[in-house]
Every structure is written in structure tokens, then in C-alpha cells.
Motif scaffolding. Structure first.
Motif, short mmCIF file in Angstrom:
data_model
loop_
_atom_site.label_atom_id
_atom_site.label_comp_id
_atom_site.label_asym_id
_atom_site.label_seq_id
_atom_site.Cartn_x
_atom_site.Cartn_y
_atom_site.Cartn_z
N TYR A 291 13.93 11.69 0.74
CA TYR A 291 13.38 10.88 1.49
C TYR A 291 12.17 10.21 0.79
O TYR A 291 12.30 8.77 0.85
CB TYR A 291 12.50 11.63 2.83
N VAL A 292 11.34 10.68 0.06
CA VAL A 292 10.28 9.82 -0.63
C VAL A 292 11.02 8.81 -1.56
O VAL A 292 10.50 7.81 -1.46
CB VAL A 292 9.49 10.99 -1.29
N SER A 293 11.97 9.34 -2.26
CA SER A 293 12.45 8.44 -3.23
C SER A 293 13.28 7.20 -2.56
O SER A 293 12.98 6.03 -3.09
CB SER A 293 13.42 9.29 -4.22
N GLU A 294 14.08 7.64 -1.61
CA GLU A 294 14.97 6.63 -1.22
C GLU A 294 14.01 5.33 -0.13
O GLU A 294 14.40 4.49 -0.37
CB GLU A 294 16.19 7.13 -0.30
N TRP A 295 13.28 6.32 0.48
CA TRP A 295 12.42 5.27 1.36
C TRP A 295 11.66 4.36 0.59
O TRP A 295 11.29 3.18 0.88
CB TRP A 295 11.74 6.12 2.36
N THR A 296 11.00 4.76 -0.48
CA THR A 296 10.21 4.14 -1.25
C THR A 296 10.99 2.88 -1.88
O THR A 296 10.38 1.80 -2.01
CB THR A 296 9.40 4.89 -2.26
N VAL A 297 12.14 3.27 -2.36
CA VAL A 297 13.02 2.09 -3.10
C VAL A 297 13.21 1.19 -2.10
O VAL A 297 13.00 -0.07 -2.52
CB VAL A 297 14.32 2.72 -3.52
N TRP A 298 13.35 1.31 -0.86
CA TRP A 298 13.79 0.32 0.04
C TRP A 298 12.43 -0.31 0.31
O TRP A 298 12.29 -1.43 0.94
CB TRP A 298 14.55 0.93 1.34
N ASN A 299 11.25 0.50 0.33
CA ASN A 299 10.18 -0.24 1.00
C ASN A 299 9.64 -1.14 -0.20
O ASN A 299 9.16 -2.29 0.05
CB ASN A 299 8.94 0.63 1.07
N HIS A 300 10.01 -0.80 -1.58
CA HIS A 300 9.84 -2.03 -2.73
C HIS A 300 10.65 -3.12 -2.20
O HIS A 300 10.07 -4.37 -2.45
CB HIS A 300 10.27 -1.45 -3.90
N VAL A 301 11.79 -3.25 -1.80
CA VAL A 301 12.51 -4.23 -1.22
C VAL A 301 11.90 -5.13 -0.23
O VAL A 301 11.63 -6.19 -0.48
CB VAL A 301 14.04 -3.87 -0.93
N ARG A 302 11.58 -4.23 0.72
CA ARG A 302 10.62 -5.09 1.60
C ARG A 302 9.31 -5.79 1.41
O ARG A 302 8.87 -6.80 1.86
CB ARG A 302 10.31 -3.98 2.72
N THR A 303 8.83 -4.96 0.47
CA THR A 303 7.38 -5.52 -0.18
C THR A 303 7.89 -6.99 -0.75
O THR A 303 7.09 -7.99 -0.45
CB THR A 303 6.73 -4.63 -1.07
N ALA A 304 8.84 -6.67 -1.72
CA ALA A 304 9.10 -8.03 -2.24
C ALA A 304 9.51 -9.22 -1.21
O ALA A 304 9.22 -10.31 -1.70
CB ALA A 304 9.95 -7.79 -3.36
N ALA A 305 10.23 -8.82 -0.33
CA ALA A 305 10.88 -9.85 0.61
C ALA A 305 9.63 -10.50 1.24
O ALA A 305 9.66 -11.58 1.69
CB ALA A 305 11.89 -9.20 1.60
N ALA B 202 0.85 -1.35 -0.03
CA ALA B 202 -0.03 0.22 0.13
C ALA B 202 0.75 1.27 0.13
O ALA B 202 0.77 2.15 -0.78
CB ALA B 202 -0.90 -0.12 1.10
N PHE B 203 1.95 1.23 0.65
CA PHE B 203 3.00 2.38 0.83
C PHE B 203 3.41 2.43 -0.56
O PHE B 203 3.58 3.58 -0.92
CB PHE B 203 3.76 2.27 1.98
N SER B 204 4.04 1.47 -1.04
CA SER B 204 4.73 1.61 -2.37
C SER B 204 3.51 1.98 -3.57
O SER B 204 4.12 2.78 -4.45
CB SER B 204 5.41 0.12 -2.77
N ALA B 205 2.57 1.39 -3.60
CA ALA B 205 1.78 1.62 -4.60
C ALA B 205 0.87 3.11 -4.81
O ALA B 205 0.66 3.47 -5.65
CB ALA B 205 0.59 0.62 -4.61
N PHE B 206 0.57 3.57 -3.48
CA PHE B 206 -0.24 4.92 -3.38
C PHE B 206 0.16 5.83 -2.27
O PHE B 206 -0.14 6.86 -2.23
CB PHE B 206 -1.62 4.43 -3.56
N VAL B 207 0.32 5.14 -1.07
CA VAL B 207 0.39 6.15 -0.01
C VAL B 207 1.51 7.16 0.03
O VAL B 207 1.30 8.41 0.00
CB VAL B 207 0.53 5.38 1.27
N MET B 208 2.58 6.79 -0.53
CA MET B 208 3.85 7.51 -0.77
C MET B 208 3.54 8.52 -1.92
O MET B 208 3.94 9.90 -1.83
CB MET B 208 5.16 6.91 -0.85
N LYS B 209 2.97 8.23 -2.86
CA LYS B 209 2.69 8.91 -3.99
C LYS B 209 1.72 10.06 -3.69
O LYS B 209 1.96 11.07 -4.25
CB LYS B 209 2.13 8.09 -5.25
N ALA B 210 0.83 9.65 -2.74
CA ALA B 210 -0.14 10.70 -2.32
C ALA B 210 0.59 11.80 -1.49
O ALA B 210 0.34 12.98 -1.43
CB ALA B 210 -1.44 10.11 -1.56
N LEU B 211 1.27 11.17 -0.41
CA LEU B 211 1.99 12.35 0.29
C LEU B 211 2.95 13.13 -0.44
O LEU B 211 3.28 14.23 -0.18
CB LEU B 211 2.78 11.33 1.32
N ALA B 212 3.64 12.44 -1.46
CA ALA B 212 4.58 13.43 -2.50
C ALA B 212 3.92 14.53 -3.18
O ALA B 212 4.38 15.38 -3.60
CB ALA B 212 5.37 12.44 -3.54
#
Length: 164
Positions: A132-146, A26-36
Motif C-alpha cells: 500500500y505505502v509503495s503503490e499509493w505513494t507512486v500515484w500520489n506523486h502523479v497527483r502532486t505533479a498534476a 506533504a504526503f509524498s515528501a514526509f507523511v508516508m515515510k513517517a507512517l512507513a
């Protein structure tokens, strides 16, 4: 008896990892995009609030409880490597412990702490927020996949153990 307990533990691990994967997705798909999309100060304030309110017993129980279940599953898998599904238990546990807990501690939490230390109206806050948005989201993608990979691995472990 041990098989039933291990199956229950594996099921709990699969459910926990799946739930965590969904939160991260949810954070990767839309929450971070909405906050940005918000003005930087508003986006930062919202994320700072999220980072405080996420620390609830419910979330932390699932987040760390899944890690505990995964570590116990590793112990069982290491002592019964011939057991059907042991490889998937090991894989799911490694994905969750290193890919979710490890990445969170090494990459997301330090960024959250740095964000918490910044006043959103400070002159350099907007550039910090964009990074922050860019870097945090990249690592969140990693967590999502893991987390998703861990959930699938635990399901495959259950499937293998019930087919024999």
C-alpha cells in the motif's frame, strides 16, 4: 465583466490546485515515510484514521471545488479559444480533472478502501501495508505533479490574459 469573472475563476483554480498540490506534496515528501517507519499495525491505523478524517467540508470543498472551477474554465476556454491564455486554461483544467480527480478515483481511493477493510493485526496486514505505502505513494506523486502543473497553468493563463 466576463473577463473579471473569468480572472477570478482562474485565480481560484490556481489557488485551489496549489493548495491541493501542497497537501499531496506533504504526503509524498514526509507523511508516508513517517507512517512507513512505524510498526505496520500502527502505520495502518494512522492511515486508516487519516483516510476518515480527511473527508471534511474544508478539504472536499477545495478538492472538488477546484475541479468544478476547472470544468467551468474549460467551457469558457472552448468557447473563446482566441482568448489569451485559453490554452493554459485547457491544460490546467485537464491536469487537475484527469491528473488529480481521475488518478485519485482510479488509484488512490481503491487502495484506501482496501486498506480500510483490513484489520491491522491480521497476519497478512504487514505485507499489504508495505505494498500500500509503495503503490499509493507512486500515484500520489502523479497527483502532486498534476496539481502543481495545473496551478502553474492557471497562473500562466492569468498572466497571458492580463498582458493583452
Amino acid at each position: 465583466m466576463l473577463q473579471d469573472k473569468l480572472s477570478a475563476l482562474t485565480l481560484l483554480s490556481a489557488l485551489g490546485a496549489g493548495l491541493v498540490a501542497g497537501i499531496f506534496f506533504a504526503f509524498s515528501a514526509f507523511v508516508m515515510k513517517a507512517l512507513a517507519r512505524l510498526p505496520p499495525a500502527q502505520g495502518m491505523l494512522a492511515m486508516q484514521s487519516i483516510n476518515i478524517t480527511v473527508l471534511t467540508p474544508a478539504f472536499l470543498g477545495v478538492f472538488f471545488g477546484t475541479a468544478v472551477a476547472a470544468v467551468v474554465a474549460v467551457g469558457v476556454a472552448l468557447f473563446s479559444r482566441e482568448r489569451p491564455g485559453a490554452f493554459y486554461l485547457l491544460l490546467g483544467s485537464a491536469l487537475y480533472v484527469f491528473g488529480v480527480i481521475g488518478v485519485t478515483g482510479a488509484f488512490n481511493v481503491p487502495r484506501n478502501n482496501a486498506l480500510a477493510a483490513v484489520e491491522p493485526t491480521h497476519a497478512e496486514a504487514a505485507s499489504l501495508w508495505a505494498r500500500y505505502v509503495s503503490e499509493w505513494t507512486v500515484w500520489n506523486h502523479v497527483r502532486t505533479a498534476a496539481a502543481l502543473g495545473a496551478a502553474v497553468s492557471f497562473i500562466l493563463a492569468l498572466r497571458a490574459s492580463t498582458q493583452h
